[in-house]
Design an enzyme around this catalytic site. Structure first.
Site, PDB file in Angstrom:
ATOM      1  N   HIS A 138       0.802  -1.053  -0.077  1.00 37.65           N
ATOM      2  CA  HIS A 138       0.061  -0.177   0.039  1.00 37.65           C
ATOM      3  C   HIS A 138       0.919   1.128  -0.014  1.00 37.65           C
ATOM      4  O   HIS A 138       1.889   1.415   0.422  1.00 37.65           O
ATOM      5  CB  HIS A 138      -1.074  -0.131   1.134  1.00 37.65           C
ATOM      6  N   GLU A 143      -5.133   0.349  -0.021  1.00 40.84           N
ATOM      7  CA  GLU A 143      -4.880  -1.031   0.197  1.00 40.84           C
ATOM      8  C   GLU A 143      -4.928  -1.759  -1.193  1.00 40.84           C
ATOM      9  O   GLU A 143      -5.576  -1.389  -1.978  1.00 40.84           O
ATOM     10  CB  GLU A 143      -5.805  -1.632   1.173  1.00 40.84           C
TER      11      GLU A 143
HETATM   12  C1  F6R Z   1       1.506   6.566   6.540  1.00 43.36           C
HETATM   13  C2  F6R Z   1       1.348   5.745   5.274  1.00 43.36           C
HETATM   14  C3  F6R Z   1       1.607   4.318   5.315  1.00 43.36           C
HETATM   15  C4  F6R Z   1       3.012   4.027   5.424  1.00 43.36           C
HETATM   16  C5  F6R Z   1       3.214   2.481   5.442  1.00 43.36           C
HETATM   17  C6  F6R Z   1       4.704   2.178   6.074  1.00 43.36           C
HETATM   18  O1  F6R Z   1       1.052   7.995   6.338  1.00 43.36           O
HETATM   19  O2  F6R Z   1       0.979   6.599   4.223  1.00 43.36           O
HETATM   20  O3  F6R Z   1       1.449   4.191   3.742  1.00 43.36           O
HETATM   21  O4  F6R Z   1       3.820   4.626   4.709  1.00 43.36           O
HETATM   22  O5  F6R Z   1       2.246   1.827   6.230  1.00 43.36           O
HETATM   23  O6  F6R Z   1       4.560   2.259   7.235  1.00 43.36           O
HETATM   24  P1  F6R Z   1       6.017   1.974   8.212  1.00 43.36           P
HETATM   25  O7  F6R Z   1       6.884   3.190   7.651  1.00 43.36           O
HETATM   26  O8  F6R Z   1       5.487   2.283   9.497  1.00 43.36           O
HETATM   27  O9  F6R Z   1       6.490   0.671   7.948  1.00 43.36           O
END
Ligand code: F6R
Length: 271
Positions: A138, A143
């Site tokens: 995503h 999603e």
């Molecule tokens: C958050 C967002 C999400 C995150 C993704 C990765 O604003 O848009 O797409 O970038 O879920 O999250 P982390 O960096 O926590 O692995």
């Protein structure tokens, strides 16, 4: 896609921070799209350090965050609004009136999402959109199987995303199941995109995004259609790429093409 492979998260951060600094130094880059989550935290720390050294200025920066959990007020400790305040905004000279966020408690979802799109257009569009990537591919909270033509909209989060976000909440039942997110097409409208990926858990998503077919099952794969995307990942996140040697070669030899061309020009002129 420009795929840059760095040794570790620190090197990814250094590269990303350098790119953001360079772009902000160009006056025509003003509007940033920003992510939350674990990945950009180091980048935000590096930007704060740069700001303190006088290397970057946020006075003219306008920001739009990618997404927000539905049901959380802006001051909620786990809201993305609060995350940005704590991890970046309160440490730099961005003007509060230039910060844009989706509401976690909108009265009218459709109106609010359309209004966010209008605000982005009014600001002149997003110049540099920074992204992380979910383990399921995503971007924002678009999603798998969500429309590749979507604009800002409400969405249900997948079981995997809810599990991944569990680490930020005290109790499993507190993790939000719905969110508002910029759409895939909203993201694709950005002039330039910088996607960060670190850690082994992102290796499958990075592989599908960079080398897989473009398909809604991996929303990030749509970035293959964007003319100005840089994917910067560490060795662990790049571990499943088949063409990593090519990405490394092109990354290390960008200057060589110009040198080669200059040499050929001299040769032709000498004949
Ligand atoms: C958050 C967002 C999400 C995150 C993704 C990765 O604003 O848009 O797409 O970038 O879920 O999250 P982390 O960096 O926590 O692995």
């Amino acid at each position: 896609m420009n795929v840059v492979i760095k040794n570790d998260a620190a090197a990814v951060t250094e590269f990303a921070c350098g790119l953001v600094r360079e772009r902000l130094a160009e006056r025509r880059y003003r509007v940033l799209g920003l992510p939350t989550g674990g990945t950009p935290v180091l980048l935000y720390q590096a930007l704060i350090a740069s700001y303190r050294r006088g290397e970057v200025d946020f006075a003219e920066v306008v920001s739009f965050n990618l997404d927000e959990y539905l049901g959380l007020e802006p001051t909620h400790p786990q809201s993305y609004r609060r995350f940005m305040e704590e991890n970046l905004f309160s440490h730099v000279n961005i003007r509060p009136e230039n910060v844009h966020f989706l509401s976690g408690l909108p009265e009218d979802i459709a109106w609010h999402c359309a209004d966010y799109e209008r605000e982005i257009v009014e600001a002149g569009g997003i110049d540099l959109q920074i992204l992380g990537i979910g383990r399921d591919g995503h971007i924002g909270f678009n999603e798998p199987t969500s429309s590749l033509r979507s604009r800002t909209h409400e969405t249900a989060l997948t079981k995997q995303t809810i599990e991944d976000n569990r680490r930020f909440f005290e109790r499993a039942e507190d993790v939000p199941r719905w969110a508002l997110t910029m759409g895939v097409e909203t993201i694709m409208d950005s002039r330039e995109i910088l996607l960060l990926a670190t850690g082994r858990s992102k290796a499958d998503a990075v592989k599908a995004m960079v080398e897989g077919p473009v398909a809604a099952i991996c929303p990030a794969s749509i970035l293959q259609f964007h003319p100005a995307v840089t994917v910067v990942c560490d060795e662990a996140a790049a571990a499943k790429l088949d063409h990593d040697e090519f990405y490394r070669w092109t990354g290390d030899n960008q200057h060589r093409m110009l040198e080669f061309l200059a040499e050929q020009r001299r040769r032709v002129a000498g004949n």
